[in-house]
Design a protein around this motif. Structure first.
Motif, PDB file in Angstrom:
ATOM      1  N   LEU A   1       0.816  -1.216   0.000  1.00  0.00           N
ATOM      2  CA  LEU A   1       0.000   0.000   0.000  1.00  0.00           C
ATOM      3  C   LEU A   1       0.850   1.267   0.000  1.00  0.00           C
ATOM      4  O   LEU A   1       0.589   2.182  -0.801  1.00  0.00           O
ATOM      5  N   PRO A   2       1.869   1.387   0.869  1.00  0.00           N
ATOM      6  CA  PRO A   2       2.713   2.587   0.807  1.00  0.00           C
ATOM      7  C   PRO A   2       3.366   2.785  -0.564  1.00  0.00           C
ATOM      8  O   PRO A   2       3.494   3.924  -1.033  1.00  0.00           O
ATOM      9  N   LEU A   3       3.745   1.681  -1.213  1.00  0.00           N
ATOM     10  CA  LEU A   3       4.358   1.797  -2.538  1.00  0.00           C
ATOM     11  C   LEU A   3       3.362   2.349  -3.549  1.00  0.00           C
ATOM     12  O   LEU A   3       3.673   3.278  -4.302  1.00  0.00           O
ATOM     13  N   ARG A   4       2.149   1.820  -3.551  1.00  0.00           N
ATOM     14  CA  ARG A   4       1.133   2.293  -4.497  1.00  0.00           C
ATOM     15  C   ARG A   4       0.686   3.717  -4.149  1.00  0.00           C
ATOM     16  O   ARG A   4       0.392   4.517  -5.040  1.00  0.00           O
ATOM     17  N   TYR A   5       0.612   4.024  -2.865  1.00  0.00           N
ATOM     18  CA  TYR A   5       0.249   5.373  -2.422  1.00  0.00           C
ATOM     19  C   TYR A   5       1.300   6.378  -2.891  1.00  0.00           C
ATOM     20  O   TYR A   5       0.968   7.472  -3.364  1.00  0.00           O
ATOM     21  N   ALA A   6       2.551   6.000  -2.782  1.00  0.00           N
ATOM     22  CA  ALA A   6       3.644   6.869  -3.229  1.00  0.00           C
ATOM     23  C   ALA A   6       3.564   7.117  -4.731  1.00  0.00           C
ATOM     24  O   ALA A   6       3.748   8.254  -5.202  1.00  0.00           O
TER      25      ALA A   6
ATOM     26  N   LEU B   1      -8.070   7.320   1.539  1.00  0.00           N
ATOM     27  CA  LEU B   1      -6.808   7.379   0.803  1.00  0.00           C
ATOM     28  C   LEU B   1      -7.006   7.606  -0.690  1.00  0.00           C
ATOM     29  O   LEU B   1      -6.033   7.751  -1.421  1.00  0.00           O
ATOM     30  N   ALA B   2      -8.274   7.619  -1.137  1.00  0.00           N
ATOM     31  CA  ALA B   2      -8.583   7.804  -2.565  1.00  0.00           C
ATOM     32  C   ALA B   2      -7.909   6.729  -3.418  1.00  0.00           C
ATOM     33  O   ALA B   2      -7.371   7.001  -4.493  1.00  0.00           O
ATOM     34  N   LEU B   3      -7.956   5.496  -2.923  1.00  0.00           N
ATOM     35  CA  LEU B   3      -7.394   4.354  -3.637  1.00  0.00           C
ATOM     36  C   LEU B   3      -8.370   3.178  -3.533  1.00  0.00           C
ATOM     37  O   LEU B   3      -9.141   3.075  -2.582  1.00  0.00           O
TER      38      LEU B   3
ATOM     39  N   PRO C   1       8.757   6.623  -1.457  1.00  0.00           N
ATOM     40  CA  PRO C   1       8.147   5.509  -0.722  1.00  0.00           C
ATOM     41  C   PRO C   1       8.225   5.650   0.795  1.00  0.00           C
ATOM     42  O   PRO C   1       7.249   5.354   1.495  1.00  0.00           O
ATOM     43  N   GLN C   2       9.349   6.130   1.320  1.00  0.00           N
ATOM     44  CA  GLN C   2       9.465   6.277   2.768  1.00  0.00           C
ATOM     45  C   GLN C   2       8.573   7.394   3.277  1.00  0.00           C
ATOM     46  O   GLN C   2       7.991   7.301   4.359  1.00  0.00           O
TER      47      GLN C   2
END
Length: 229
Positions: A32-37, A74-76, A44-45
């Protein structure tokens, strides 16, 4: 560790109990953090630093588990993103043998999960888990997480049970503590929910196992006694 002869119903958590929690941990902490980034053009961090505190702030609430809530916030498309790593969904060790023995024992087996219906459907499709238990209930059907005191009383509406002849198996200590306070006679903790992480320490008051092979012999003995009647 479990008094099988006194039981009528076995409530089973799903993620971290029957299924490997590695899928969920990998999704929320890495995928999720990767796709959010990527979506918001972040490092990513930076995405992880923004997401993790936001997620942890909802821990223990129904929002913590709610795919719709996180999709909106998160709009995802959270369910869609989960399907991208669906190959990581799988059983924990000895689970299918345990469920087969449970079925053969004549005890009623009910999955009681905090998983939202959308990812629940994905997991059931990929594992065939629904064919191995008598019923499946999501806390979202009741509008309360298992950690909440009122959950267990409301559960009677969907799956009537006698607390003094019920076992709850879960990898969450807060859930098990909530079940005990609600009068569930026996509780059992799973200490190795994630195949990629070290086992947890034992709870001071609730017995725990790493894998189901630790209690399978006693269950099969109960099964033999039942079939011999």
């Amino acid at each position: 560790m479990v008094d099988w002869s006194s039981l009528e119903t076995v409530f089973l958590d799903m993620d971290g109990t029957l299924l490997d929690l590695h899928f969920d941990n990998h999704f929320w902490l890495e995928h999720l953090p990767l796709r959010y980034a990527e979506h918001f053009d972040l490092h990513p961090q930076e995405a992880k630093d923004r997401l993790i505190p936001m997620i942890m702030a909802e821990r223990g609430s129904l929002n913590w588990y709610c795919t719709d809530y996180w999709s909106d916030r998160l709009a995802l498309d959270i369910t869609g993103l989960k399907s991208e790593v669906g190959d990581r969904i799988g059983y924990r060790p000895h689970v299918t043998d345990f469920l087969d023995a449970l079925h053969g024992s004549g005890l009623r087996s009910v999955i009681v999960t905090n998983c939202h219906p959308d990812p629940l459907e994905l997991k059931l499709k990929l594992t065939g888990l629904a064919d191995r238990v008598d019923a499946i209930i999501s806390s979202h059907q009741l509008g309360k997480a298992k950690e909440e005191p009122g959950f267990w009383q409301d559960l009677q509406q969907l799956s009537p049970y006698q607390a003094d002849s019920t076992l709850m198996v879960d990898d969450s200590f807060p859930v098990l503590e909530s079940a005990r306070k609600a009068g569930i006679a026996q509780c059992l903790a799973i200490l190795a929910p994630d195949s990629q992480q070290e086992s947890r320490r034992h709870h001071p008051e609730i017995p725990g196992i790493h894998h189901f092979d630790e209690i399978l012999p006693a269950l099969r003995q109960c099964q033999s006694l039942t079939s011999g009647r």
